[in-house]
Scaffold this motif. Structure first.
Motif, mmCIF file in Angstrom:
data_model
loop_
_atom_site.group_PDB
_atom_site.id
_atom_site.type_symbol
_atom_site.label_atom_id
_atom_site.label_comp_id
_atom_site.label_asym_id
_atom_site.label_seq_id
_atom_site.Cartn_x
_atom_site.Cartn_y
_atom_site.Cartn_z
ATOM 1 N N VAL A 149 38.337 42.224 36.265
ATOM 2 C CA VAL A 149 38.758 41.559 37.504
ATOM 3 C C VAL A 149 38.916 42.586 38.628
ATOM 4 C CG1 VAL A 149 40.589 40.220 38.595
ATOM 5 C CG2 VAL A 149 39.886 39.690 36.258
ATOM 6 N N ARG A 150 39.518 43.725 38.304
ATOM 7 C CA ARG A 150 39.695 44.760 39.325
ATOM 8 C C ARG A 150 38.350 45.361 39.734
ATOM 9 N NH1 ARG A 150 44.413 45.681 36.050
ATOM 10 N NH2 ARG A 150 43.308 47.229 34.770
ATOM 11 N N ASP A 151 37.447 45.516 38.773
ATOM 12 C CA ASP A 151 36.110 46.041 39.099
ATOM 13 C C ASP A 151 35.359 45.092 40.025
ATOM 14 O OD1 ASP A 151 36.448 48.342 37.653
ATOM 15 O OD2 ASP A 151 35.265 47.698 35.916
ATOM 16 N N ILE A 152 35.475 43.797 39.764
ATOM 17 C CA ILE A 152 34.792 42.814 40.613
ATOM 18 C C ILE A 152 35.302 42.901 42.046
ATOM 19 C CG2 ILE A 152 34.480 40.347 41.051
ATOM 20 C CD1 ILE A 152 34.458 39.928 38.017
ATOM 21 N N LYS A 153 36.625 43.036 42.188
ATOM 22 C CA LYS A 153 37.194 43.161 43.532
ATOM 23 C C LYS A 153 36.680 44.418 44.224
ATOM 24 C CE LYS A 153 41.463 40.617 42.580
ATOM 25 N NZ LYS A 153 42.956 40.698 42.489
ATOM 26 N N ALA A 154 36.552 45.503 43.466
ATOM 27 C CA ALA A 154 36.053 46.751 44.043
ATOM 28 C C ALA A 154 34.574 46.625 44.409
ATOM 29 C CB ALA A 154 36.249 47.901 43.052
ATOM 30 N N ILE A 155 33.806 45.909 43.593
ATOM 31 C CA ILE A 155 32.383 45.695 43.886
ATOM 32 C C ILE A 155 32.212 44.865 45.153
ATOM 33 C CG2 ILE A 155 30.317 44.491 43.065
ATOM 34 C CD1 ILE A 155 31.194 45.341 40.198
ATOM 35 N N ILE A 156 33.026 43.814 45.283
ATOM 36 C CA ILE A 156 32.957 42.973 46.485
ATOM 37 C C ILE A 156 33.291 43.795 47.725
ATOM 38 C CG2 ILE A 156 34.029 41.021 47.671
ATOM 39 C CD1 ILE A 156 34.390 39.695 44.938
ATOM 40 N N ALA A 157 34.310 44.634 47.612
ATOM 41 C CA ALA A 157 34.716 45.462 48.756
ATOM 42 C C ALA A 157 33.630 46.468 49.119
ATOM 43 C CB ALA A 157 36.024 46.181 48.433
ATOM 44 N N ALA A 158 32.863 46.937 48.115
ATOM 45 C CA ALA A 158 31.836 47.951 48.357
ATOM 46 C C ALA A 158 30.512 47.351 48.820
ATOM 47 C CB ALA A 158 31.602 48.772 47.091
ATOM 48 N N THR A 159 30.371 46.046 48.697
ATOM 49 C CA THR A 159 29.117 45.392 49.088
ATOM 50 C C THR A 159 29.098 45.160 50.599
ATOM 51 O OG1 THR A 159 28.990 44.261 46.948
ATOM 52 C CG2 THR A 159 27.652 43.375 48.738
ATOM 53 N N PRO A 160 28.064 45.626 51.290
ATOM 54 C CA PRO A 160 27.994 45.425 52.753
ATOM 55 C C PRO A 160 28.050 43.944 53.122
ATOM 56 C CG PRO A 160 26.309 46.974 52.002
ATOM 57 C CD PRO A 160 26.905 46.374 50.769
ATOM 58 N N LYS A 161 28.750 43.635 54.189
ATOM 59 C CA LYS A 161 28.898 42.242 54.620
ATOM 60 C C LYS A 161 27.551 41.614 54.974
ATOM 61 C CE LYS A 161 33.351 42.390 54.199
ATOM 62 N NZ LYS A 161 34.008 41.675 53.059
ATOM 63 N N ARG A 162 26.613 42.435 55.414
ATOM 64 C CA ARG A 162 25.304 41.904 55.803
ATOM 65 C C ARG A 162 24.455 41.526 54.588
ATOM 66 N NH1 ARG A 162 25.113 47.410 56.201
ATOM 67 N NH2 ARG A 162 23.451 48.470 55.012
ATOM 68 N N ALA A 163 24.859 41.957 53.386
ATOM 69 C CA ALA A 163 24.053 41.696 52.192
ATOM 70 C C ALA A 163 24.079 40.228 51.790
ATOM 71 C CB ALA A 163 24.536 42.566 51.029
ATOM 72 N N ALA A 164 25.223 39.569 51.978
ATOM 73 C CA ALA A 164 25.354 38.166 51.584
ATOM 74 C C ALA A 164 26.568 37.562 52.264
ATOM 75 C CB ALA A 164 25.478 38.042 50.070
ATOM 76 N N ASP A 165 26.609 36.234 52.257
ATOM 77 C CA ASP A 165 27.740 35.530 52.861
ATOM 78 C C ASP A 165 28.901 35.367 51.889
ATOM 79 O OD1 ASP A 165 26.535 34.869 55.484
ATOM 80 O OD2 ASP A 165 25.108 33.776 54.242
ATOM 81 N N ASP A 166 28.617 35.299 50.586
ATOM 82 C CA ASP A 166 29.684 35.223 49.600
ATOM 83 C C ASP A 166 29.160 35.653 48.233
ATOM 84 O OD1 ASP A 166 28.222 33.089 48.634
ATOM 85 O OD2 ASP A 166 29.621 31.548 49.256
ATOM 86 N N LEU A 167 30.073 35.727 47.278
ATOM 87 C CA LEU A 167 29.734 36.108 45.907
ATOM 88 C C LEU A 167 30.483 35.190 44.956
ATOM 89 C CD1 LEU A 167 29.436 39.614 44.306
ATOM 90 C CD2 LEU A 167 30.998 37.950 43.270
ATOM 91 N N ILE A 168 29.787 34.694 43.933
ATOM 92 C CA ILE A 168 30.437 33.874 42.916
ATOM 93 C C ILE A 168 30.313 34.555 41.554
ATOM 94 C CG2 ILE A 168 30.033 31.723 44.155
ATOM 95 C CD1 ILE A 168 27.821 31.107 42.105
ATOM 96 N N VAL A 169 31.292 34.300 40.703
ATOM 97 C CA VAL A 169 31.302 34.828 39.346
ATOM 98 C C VAL A 169 30.952 33.690 38.386
ATOM 99 C CG1 VAL A 169 32.691 35.916 37.548
ATOM 100 C CG2 VAL A 169 33.030 36.560 39.954
#
Length: 259
Positions: A149-169
């Protein structure tokens, strides 16, 4: 008088039960990813990482697929697991999807130990509306771990905003083996268009009061059972007919008209 000491080993003592000596699956040597050559009329795999290396725990799946974004030209996709491939196939069958990329981008993030790690996103979906969505596919055992769960949060934070509008698990356990097989077959039959058969079977299904099993349709349609069977798969894929995809989808399956 003491008995003579035995100088041989009985063959029974030499046989070891598999669980006694092999406590884990055999570790196979690492192999290089499979690199496909050019295929005439087919777009190549364009992911940032080729995930087709050998694995003891997951099935690597090569998928030829089409999207409106490429004018329906076939393209090679490589999924890192069967569940990931099933998620992609389900998206591709949706009329709302416009484009799909496997292994679309990689990001670097810092985990809870302070170490820098690299992560490659599984799937990027672009919908007809222009909305872009990243998909993170992982098995339930991993998803319930606080570290994941913590890794996913870190991955989302590291992903550029221009890459996608959202992320689902996505929980890979939701895609049972039978559900995956049904989705793969539906995707295949969706690529074999037969609008006449679809219309006939759909019209019959709506009017038939004794519809309980798929086979109940066959005597009432003026087409071959083979065409009717394929049409049922397409109608289930389109959401017009409901069925339990965690069971084998065949003539003895319980089906019904979707509300």
């Amino acid at each position: 008088m003491p008995g003579k000491k035995r100088t041989y080993v009985d063959h029974i003592e030499m046989v070891k039960d598999n669980d006694t000596w092999r406590h884990a699956p055999e570790k196979l040597p690492r192999m290089d990813p499979i690199n496909l050559g050019d295929i005439h009329g087919v777009l190549p795999f364009d992911g940032v990482r080729n995930p087709s290396t050998r694995s003891n725990t997951s099935h690597k799946v090569f998928i030829p697929y089409r999207t409106p974004a490429n004018d329906w030209t076939p393209k090679v996709g490589i999924a890192e697991s069967a569940a990931e491939a099933a998620v992609a196939v389900q998206v591709l069958m949706s009329p709302e999807s416009h484009d799909l990329h496997f292994q679309p981008l990689a990001v670097s993030f810092t985990d809870e130990t302070g170490a820098r790690r690299q992560y490659t996103h599984d799937i990027l979906i672009t919908f007809r509306s222009g909305h872009r969505r990243l998909v993170f596919v992982r098995n339930e055992t991993s998803l319930v771990k606080p570290r994941t769960v913590r890794d996913i949060k870190a991955i989302i934070a590291a992903t550029p905003k221009r890459a996608a509008d959202d992320l689902i698990v996505v929980n890979a356990n939701d895609y049972t083996r039978q559900r995956r097989e049904n989705l793969f077959r539906m995707y295949h039959w969706m690529s074999v268009r037969d609008d006449e058969a679809d219309d006939i079977v759909w019209d019959t299904a709506r009017k038939l009061r004794t519809l309980y099993f798929m086979k109940d349709l066959f005597p009432h349609v003026p087409i071959s059972q083979k065409r009717a069977f394929q049409a049922c798969y397409r109608l289930v894929a389109r959401g017009l007919i409901r069925a339990n995809l965690d069971h084998v989808l065949w003539e003895h399956s319980k089906i019904g008209v979707a509300a």
